[in-house]
Design an enzyme around this catalytic site. Structure first.
Site, PDB file in Angstrom:
ATOM      1  N   GLY A  51       0.838  -1.206   0.000  1.00 43.83           N
ATOM      2  CA  GLY A  51       0.000   0.000   0.000  1.00 43.83           C
ATOM      3  C   GLY A  51       0.860   1.238   0.000  1.00 43.83           C
ATOM      4  N   HIS A  74       7.820  -7.593  -4.000  1.00 42.02           N
ATOM      5  CA  HIS A  74       6.530  -8.026  -4.556  1.00 42.02           C
ATOM      6  C   HIS A  74       6.650  -9.347  -5.320  1.00 42.02           C
ATOM      7  CE1 HIS A  74       4.232  -4.427  -3.547  1.00 42.02           C
ATOM      8  NE2 HIS A  74       5.390  -3.804  -3.667  1.00 42.02           N
ATOM      9  N   ASP A  81     -20.339 -11.436 -20.611  1.00 46.24           N
ATOM     10  CA  ASP A  81     -20.789 -11.511 -19.218  1.00 46.24           C
ATOM     11  C   ASP A  81     -22.258 -11.923 -19.108  1.00 46.24           C
ATOM     12  OD1 ASP A  81     -18.297 -10.462 -19.080  1.00 46.24           O
ATOM     13  OD2 ASP A  81     -18.933  -8.446 -18.520  1.00 46.24           O
ATOM     14  N   CYS A 119       5.298  -6.190   1.488  1.00 47.34           N
ATOM     15  CA  CYS A 119       5.651  -4.768   1.461  1.00 47.34           C
ATOM     16  C   CYS A 119       5.019  -4.019   2.646  1.00 47.34           C
ATOM     17  CB  CYS A 119       5.258  -4.173   0.115  1.00 47.34           C
ATOM     18  SG  CYS A 119       6.042  -2.597  -0.163  1.00 47.34           S
ATOM     19  N   TYR A 120       3.996  -3.203   2.414  1.00 44.90           N
ATOM     20  CA  TYR A 120       3.390  -2.501   3.545  1.00 44.90           C
ATOM     21  C   TYR A 120       2.922  -3.508   4.601  1.00 44.90           C
ATOM     22  CZ  TYR A 120       0.407   0.478   6.372  1.00 44.90           C
ATOM     23  OH  TYR A 120      -0.138   1.142   7.431  1.00 44.90           O
ATOM     24  N   GLU A 145       4.201 -10.995  -6.530  1.00 41.20           N
ATOM     25  CA  GLU A 145       3.085 -11.136  -7.471  1.00 41.20           C
ATOM     26  C   GLU A 145       3.369 -10.579  -8.860  1.00 41.20           C
ATOM     27  OE1 GLU A 145       3.289  -9.242  -4.854  1.00 41.20           O
ATOM     28  OE2 GLU A 145       2.315  -7.299  -5.087  1.00 41.20           O
ATOM     29  N   LYS A 166     -12.550 -11.288 -15.474  1.00 46.01           N
ATOM     30  CA  LYS A 166     -13.067 -11.487 -16.842  1.00 46.01           C
ATOM     31  C   LYS A 166     -12.602 -12.809 -17.476  1.00 46.01           C
ATOM     32  CE  LYS A 166     -14.950  -9.489 -20.632  1.00 46.01           C
ATOM     33  NZ  LYS A 166     -16.176  -8.682 -20.634  1.00 46.01           N
TER      34      LYS A 166
END
Ligand code: XMP
Length: 514
Positions: free
Chosen positions: A58, A172, A230, A85-86, A174, A370
């Site tokens: 964050g 990170h 969708d 991280c944060y 990710e 999606k």
């Protein structure tokens, strides 16, 4: 909170631009997870019953007065926890370590030396590249924790509690710039949280079918079919759950592409045997649009006209208690970083239709991204080309005809649009781009065909690459494809004698021209 999986990971969001990416990675490892705000509270966390908790990164500084926090009791739930991280800085702060404001943000690649004896780094290289992006730095690890990795700039780059399954990492895992990041996250999931990783679309469908049946009971459901991904996937899923108690309403507003209405009817009504009411409202929409040239005016006419027609039709169906809608996860995440104006607008629109009809909403895709909705569509047997089609705007071709909309202009654009799509599909570039379409301009230019002088309209060809339509680049498609499309459009479509390629990116442009 929904019971869509037996093993769930909870991601508490502190506003990082990467929070959704953490969720994507966890789900790619076949583990269900949800993102919630950092301040959902202990009771909600217990109710969610996670097998592991991830604290996201964050933009805040943990030493600031109003820094976002979690209660220290979160660490006593007996649930494994990973602070990123944060999330790591917060852990350090709560356990009495030293977090200092760095003079400048550390941003970019760094070389990490890690202790591969720690479960989190099991099987990884002892020295590897990781992606750093943080302001605060950790000078001293908290009491009761061991340092399990460092970089040249960060002496405390990863920590582990000595007795509890609590970890923190400064970088990170990710993002793609941390090549072994996925393995680290999987070590957390499989070695530390000890989940099985068996969340699949099949299991999701089974769980959804049961919950839809239970919720709907003996009532009827209505769903608006637009031909888009969708709504199609939503309708098909609800149909599998309640069969003929679902009625779909398909409003043909006359602003659709060539053959679109027929395709929707043949796929859903004929092939899938679903109850579909088709409303032929082309004249109604075209009458209302007569002489309107302003883009926002067009939208203000088309949106409400659709709602009116939908409501009129829905009210004719007896005993309808539910409205099924194809809302996706990014529209509903109540996270710190993503509850932007667009989320608010969409939710508002959905509520409006449900409210106007006095119906409860069923949104079976609201936990899915999606591409997960697409995978679900494939699993449900929806034809491949329907599942992978490009987005098409609600106001349809009306916002791709600059100036006023007429029957003649619509048929000119439809022909050109069909050629564009056909050639994109033939060349395999269809799946490389986010959208490809033509825009009919209210500009005439001189040309020559055979011995004849022509004076006709210009078509702008638009093709963009994008991840999420928030930003986009014009697509670098080959000259051969441009040539074929140009030759065919000018040769086959009467009313167009010049084709230009739009080389504007977003920003500063938008994808559509109106
Ligand atoms: P822009 O033109 O804003 O488009 O860059 C971003 C994405 O949104 C689609 N779009 C719309 N979709 N109603 C819709 O349902 C609209 O009024 C509308 N305007 C733009 C556009 O096709 C692109 O995918």
């Amino acid at each position: 909170m929904n019971d869509v999986a037996h093993e769930k990971i909870l991601i508490l969001d502190f506003g990082s631009q990467y929070t959704q990416l953490i969720a994507r990675r966890v789900r790619e490892s076949k583990v269900y997870c949800e993102i919630h705000r950092f301040d959902i509270g202990l009771d909600k966390i217990r109710e969610f019953s996670p097998r592991g908790i991830i604290l996201s990164g964050g933009p805040s500084y943990v030493t600031d007065e109003n820094a976002p926090m979690v209660s220290k009791e979160v660490y006593d739930l007996g649930v494994p926890l990973l602070g990123i991280c944060y999330g790591m800085q917060l852990t350090t702060h709560l356990f009495g370590g030293e977090v200092c404001k760095a003079d400048h943000r550390e941003y970019g690649a760094a070389r990490l030396a890690c202790d591969t004896g720690a479960e989190l780094f099991f099987g990884l290289d002892e020295s590897q590249e990781v992606w750093m992006s943080h302001g605060d730095r950790i000078d001293r690890e908290p009491e009761g924790f061991a340092v399990i990795a460092h970089t040249a700039n960060a002496p405390v780059a990863a920590i582990k509690h000595l007795t509890k399954p609590v970890y923190g990492i400064q970088f990170h895992p990710e993002v793609a710039h941390t090549p072994q990041g996925t393995e680290m996250l999987e070590n957390f999931l499989f070695r530390i949280c000890k989940v099985a990783g068996d969340w699949t679309m099949r299991s999701f469908i089974q769980e959804k079918l049961e919950s839809i049946r239970e919720e709907v009971g003996n009532a009827n459901v209505v769903c608006g079919l637009s031909g888009g991904v969708d709504s199609s996937v939503t309708a098909k899923l609800v149909h599998e759950a309640v069969g003929d108690r679902l009625t779909c309403i398909f409003v043909d507003n006359g602003l659709l592409r060539q053959g679109e209405a027929e395709k929707v009817m043949s796929s859903y009504a004929d092939h899938f045997q679903m109850k579909v009411i088709k409303v032929d409202a082309a004249t109604h929409f075209l009458d209302k649009l007569k002489g309107i040239t302003d883009p926002q005016e067009k939208r203000k006419i088309i949106g409400p006209a659709f709602v009116d027609i939908f409501i009129e039709e829905a009210k004719k169906i007896p005993n309808v208690k539910f409205l099924a809608q194809g809302t996706l996860y990014p529209d509903v995440i109540e996270s710190v970083s993503f509850a932007g104006p667009s989320a608010v607008i969409k939710t508002h629109h959905n509520l409006e239709l449900g409210d106007l009809l006095n119906m409860d909403l069923i949104e079976p895709l609201r936990e899915l991204f999606k591409d997960e909705a697409r995978a679900l569509g494939e699993e449900l047997g929806i034809p491949h080309d329907m599942v992978w089609r490009h987005p098409f705007p609600g106001p349809g071709l009306a916002i791709r005809i600059l100036g006023d909309v007429t029957e003649r202009k619509l048929s000119v654009l439809r022909l050109a649009d069909a050629i564009i799509l056909e050639e994109f599909k033939k060349s395999d570039y269809y799946k490389e781009v986010w959208q490809a379409f033509g825009v009919l301009l209210p500009v005439k230019s001189v040309g020559v065909m055979g011995d004849e002088r022509t004076y006709e309209n210009v078509l702008a060809l638009r093709a963009v690459t994008s991840r999420d339509a928030m930003t986009a680049n014009f697509a670098p498609i080959p000259y051969e494809l441009l040539t074929t499309i140009s030759n065919r459009v000018i040769g086959e479509v009467r009313g167009i004698n010049r084709v230009v390629y739009d080389i504007t990116s977003k920003p500063p442009g938008t994808i559509e021209w109106e």
